[in-house]
Scaffold this active site. Structure first.
Site, mmCIF file in Angstrom:
data_model
loop_
_atom_site.group_PDB
_atom_site.id
_atom_site.type_symbol
_atom_site.label_atom_id
_atom_site.label_comp_id
_atom_site.label_asym_id
_atom_site.label_seq_id
_atom_site.Cartn_x
_atom_site.Cartn_y
_atom_site.Cartn_z
ATOM 1 N N LYS A 1 0.847 -1.205 0.000
ATOM 2 C CA LYS A 1 0.000 0.000 0.000
ATOM 3 C C LYS A 1 0.877 1.248 0.000
ATOM 4 C CE LYS A 1 -1.860 2.956 2.801
ATOM 5 N NZ LYS A 1 -1.993 4.144 1.949
ATOM 6 N N GLU B 1 9.498 1.089 10.834
ATOM 7 C CA GLU B 1 10.507 2.126 10.558
ATOM 8 C C GLU B 1 9.808 3.457 10.755
ATOM 9 O OE1 GLU B 1 13.570 1.575 10.120
ATOM 10 O OE2 GLU B 1 13.801 -0.405 9.215
ATOM 11 N N CYS C 1 13.334 10.654 7.153
ATOM 12 C CA CYS C 1 13.342 10.176 8.539
ATOM 13 C C CYS C 1 14.733 10.292 9.144
ATOM 14 C CB CYS C 1 12.853 8.743 8.594
ATOM 15 S SG CYS C 1 13.708 7.678 7.441
ATOM 16 N N GLU D 1 9.647 15.747 15.602
ATOM 17 C CA GLU D 1 10.100 15.619 14.218
ATOM 18 C C GLU D 1 9.391 16.677 13.367
ATOM 19 O OE1 GLU D 1 8.826 12.097 11.973
ATOM 20 O OE2 GLU D 1 10.884 11.965 11.252
HETATM 21 P P1 NAP Z 1 1.924 8.146 8.316
HETATM 22 O O1 NAP Z 1 0.891 9.160 8.408
HETATM 23 O O2 NAP Z 1 2.247 7.365 9.517
HETATM 24 O O3 NAP Z 1 1.494 7.181 7.112
HETATM 25 C C1 NAP Z 1 2.333 6.162 6.638
HETATM 26 C C2 NAP Z 1 1.502 5.149 5.878
HETATM 27 O O4 NAP Z 1 0.592 4.515 6.781
HETATM 28 C C3 NAP Z 1 0.647 5.747 4.768
HETATM 29 O O5 NAP Z 1 0.607 4.840 3.694
HETATM 30 C C4 NAP Z 1 -0.707 5.878 5.445
HETATM 31 O O6 NAP Z 1 -1.797 5.869 4.555
HETATM 32 C C5 NAP Z 1 -0.726 4.620 6.296
HETATM 33 N N1 NAP Z 1 -1.658 4.676 7.418
HETATM 34 C C6 NAP Z 1 -2.154 5.778 8.049
HETATM 35 N N2 NAP Z 1 -2.981 5.404 9.043
HETATM 36 C C7 NAP Z 1 -3.029 4.065 9.040
HETATM 37 C C8 NAP Z 1 -3.722 3.102 9.831
HETATM 38 N N3 NAP Z 1 -4.504 3.450 10.837
HETATM 39 N N4 NAP Z 1 -3.532 1.795 9.543
HETATM 40 C C9 NAP Z 1 -2.720 1.411 8.554
HETATM 41 N N5 NAP Z 1 -2.037 2.267 7.770
HETATM 42 C C10 NAP Z 1 -2.200 3.593 8.020
HETATM 43 O O7 NAP Z 1 3.315 8.765 7.829
HETATM 44 P P2 NAP Z 1 3.531 9.805 6.661
HETATM 45 O O8 NAP Z 1 2.964 11.108 7.122
HETATM 46 O O9 NAP Z 1 3.071 9.244 5.375
HETATM 47 O O10 NAP Z 1 5.143 9.834 6.590
HETATM 48 C C11 NAP Z 1 5.942 10.590 7.442
HETATM 49 C C12 NAP Z 1 6.503 9.763 8.578
HETATM 50 O O11 NAP Z 1 7.199 8.600 8.100
HETATM 51 C C13 NAP Z 1 7.544 10.523 9.365
HETATM 52 O O12 NAP Z 1 7.292 10.384 10.732
HETATM 53 C C14 NAP Z 1 8.855 9.844 8.992
HETATM 54 O O13 NAP Z 1 9.872 9.962 9.924
HETATM 55 C C15 NAP Z 1 8.438 8.448 8.786
HETATM 56 N N6 NAP Z 1 9.442 7.717 7.986
HETATM 57 C C16 NAP Z 1 10.256 6.773 8.584
HETATM 58 C C17 NAP Z 1 11.210 6.103 7.858
HETATM 59 C C18 NAP Z 1 12.122 5.064 8.476
HETATM 60 O O14 NAP Z 1 12.654 4.258 7.739
HETATM 61 N N7 NAP Z 1 12.311 5.027 9.781
HETATM 62 C C19 NAP Z 1 11.360 6.370 6.514
HETATM 63 C C20 NAP Z 1 10.541 7.333 5.936
HETATM 64 C C21 NAP Z 1 9.567 7.986 6.685
HETATM 65 P P3 NAP Z 1 -2.400 7.237 3.959
HETATM 66 O O15 NAP Z 1 -1.620 7.486 2.750
HETATM 67 O O16 NAP Z 1 -3.813 6.936 3.679
HETATM 68 O O17 NAP Z 1 -2.217 8.301 5.008
#
Ligand code: NAP
Ligand code: MG
Length: 453
Positions: free
Chosen positions: A154, A229, A263, A356
């Site tokens: 997804k 992650e 990240c 963050e």
């Molecule tokens: P997010 O809001 O947590 O969303 C990540 C993914 O999860 C999206 O595909 C989102 O879908 C989905 N999602 C949201 N709610 C969900 C639920 N209740 N159940 C299952 N899936 C769900 O993160 P983001 O805003 O896209 O990305 C930013 C974050 O990612 C930052 O905190 C960043 O640090 C972190 N990140 C971490 C790494 C690492 O490797 N550690 C790498 C890159 C990014 P939707 O598209 O529908 O919202």
């Protein structure tokens, strides 16, 4: 049927309208993946390897198209987008080496022998954020497929374009139907179903710490395997004995690459007090010189933020009372632009030091000595990445051991290579991706005793 508009963040133009996968369609895809898993695990290791290599070759043949898609959908600079598509190809080549090397062991015991097998899990659900749509997906699906699992992926709602194309390329490369499926749609629908559907045996989630915790709680209901992650608040620690020119010249790259939507962004710069003023003098021209603008232009170094809502979130970190040291360029006209911004926090509890930002905002603070640097660096719930600048090798190693983070770099900001392990300490995640053990996270160890007497 629900649809979602995909917007180019540099122009605010709609580039595509995507049909969101429904819950019923998600269930059907998971069931297809479940049936395909029975056959995929039986494919001879050499044949699985060959298919992954072919997938890599097809990605390579479409590299420019994938890169252009990412520029248009995510606003990534063309240079970064080419690197990202190349990373998918390289990860697939690396993972093509896995099937023939996924060995078990034999353990002599009294009256027989024990042998172990690394069994695939079955269906793996991969949930990806919007900041690096291609590499983050590949770090999950490469090793998962290589180890004999099938994958449902997804992408983030905001950035589905390259993932959809990768799904088509997988079929073009000859991966059997159902082995790798891409399901664009909502996290709360598609992603949530990966968590609750019993045929999905593992969830790989990359995203925010907040959603990651919900995924972990959800997976606990079925003791489902999970790799997380999550977010970061990484420190870039500059000691007085470092090459200050290099440290200052590269600091913008360490935090503003991908407009800070990384990240691993080194969003806190810790500078030893005796060289603080000199470092800031050197940092200013480096920040003002970051070329911000049209991501399709080969010379651009920083593009826009992903959305208007995200820009608002980032801007809220720079309050009227915040002391801004200096900022870089911000283009006029349409596009979700935000300038590279350097702030001097008033107190250690300032949000800009503890949360963050995920945007081009960096906070600079000073420290006294090594112990002080470690205390500040570790004063966060996160522990993903960080940099250490020093010319003293003993200090480089001591501080590397002292920082509570999974991926560090010394005299560099680059800590991510697909043949080395990646993952976070503390609330930055759970488990490791990539590296020599990547496939083990997608297997169960089975232990079989064979009596010889
Ligand atoms: P997010 O809001 O947590 O969303 C990540 C993914 O999860 C999206 O595909 C989102 O879908 C989905 N999602 C949201 N709610 C969900 C639920 N209740 N159940 C299952 N899936 C769900 O993160 P983001 O805003 O896209 O990305 C930013 C974050 O990612 C930052 O905190 C960043 O640090 C972190 N990140 C971490 C790494 C690492 O490797 N550690 C790498 C890159 C990014 P939707 O598209 O529908 O919202
Ligand atoms: Mg989100």
């Amino acid at each position: 049927m629900t649809t979602a508009n995909v917007v180019n963040p540099a122009t605010e133009q709609v580039v595509a309208t995507i049909e969101a996968t429904t819950e019923a369609q998600t269930d059907a895809a998971i069931e297809r993946a479940h049936r395909a898993a029975v056959r995929w695990r039986e494919v001879a290791p050499g044949d699985r390897a060959r298919l992954l290599r072919r997938f890599a070759d097809v990605v390579d043949a479409n590299l420019e198209q994938l890169a252009q898609l990412e520029v248009a959908n995510s606003g990534h600079t063309i240079g970064n987008a080419r690197w990202e598509a190349g990373n998918v190809r390289d990860v697939l080549h690396y993972c093509a080496g896995i099937p023939e090397r996924l060995l078990g062991s034999q353990i002599p015991v009294a009256g027989g022998v024990n042998i172990t097998f690394q069994e695939p899990l079955g269906v793996v659900g991969i949930i990806v954020p919007w900041n690096f749509p291609m590499p983050i997906a590949a770090w999950g699906f490469g090793p998962a497929l290589a180890a004999g699992n099938t994958v449902v992926l997804k992408p983030a709602e905001l950035t589905p374009m390259t993932a959809i194309r990768l799904g088509e390329l997988a079929l073009e490369a000859g991966l059997p139907e159902g082995v790798f499926q891409v399901l664009p749609g909502k996290g709360t629908v598609v992603g949530q179903r990966f968590v609750t559907h019993p045929a999905v045996r593992k969830v790989v989630f990359t995203g925010s710490t907040e959603v990651g915790k919900q995924i972990m709680v959800g997976c606990a209901q079925q003791v489902k395997r999970v790799t997380l992650e999550l977010g970061g608040k990484s420190a870039n620690i500059v000691f007085a004995d470092a090459d200050l020119e290099r440290a200052a010249a590269t600091a913008p790259y360490g935090v503003f690459d991908n407009a800070g939507q990384d990240c691993c962004a080194r969003s806190r710069i810790l500078v030893q007090r005796s060289v603080f003023d000199r470092f800031m003098e050197l940092l200013e021209p480096a920040v003002r010189g970051v070329r911000v603008g049209d991501p399709a232009d080969e010379t651009t170094e920083m593009g826009p933020l992903i959305s208007a809502a995200h820009r608002e979130r980032v801007a809220a970190f720079v309050e009227p009372s915040t002391k801004v040291a200096f900022t870089g360029e911000r283009p006029d006209g349409p596009g979700f632009w935000y300038p590279p911004t350097v702030v001097l926090p008033g107190a250690p509890t300032d949000r800009v030091l503890t949360e963050e930002v995920f945007g081009p905002v960096v906070a600079v603070v000073s420290f006294e000595d090594e112990a002080d640097a470690l205390r500040i660096a570790n004063a966060t719930e996160y522990g993903l990445s960080g940099s250490i600048w020093t010319n003293d090798v003993g200090r480089a190693l001591r501080v590397s051991r002292g920082v509570e983070a999974g991926n560090l770099s010394v005299n560099s900001h680059s800590s991510v290579r697909y043949w080395t392990p990646f993952g976070g300490f503390k609330q930055s995640g759970l488990g490791r991706e990539l590296g020599p053990d990547a496939a083990l996270a997608f297997t169960e160890t089975k232990n079989v005793f064979i009596a010889t007497t």
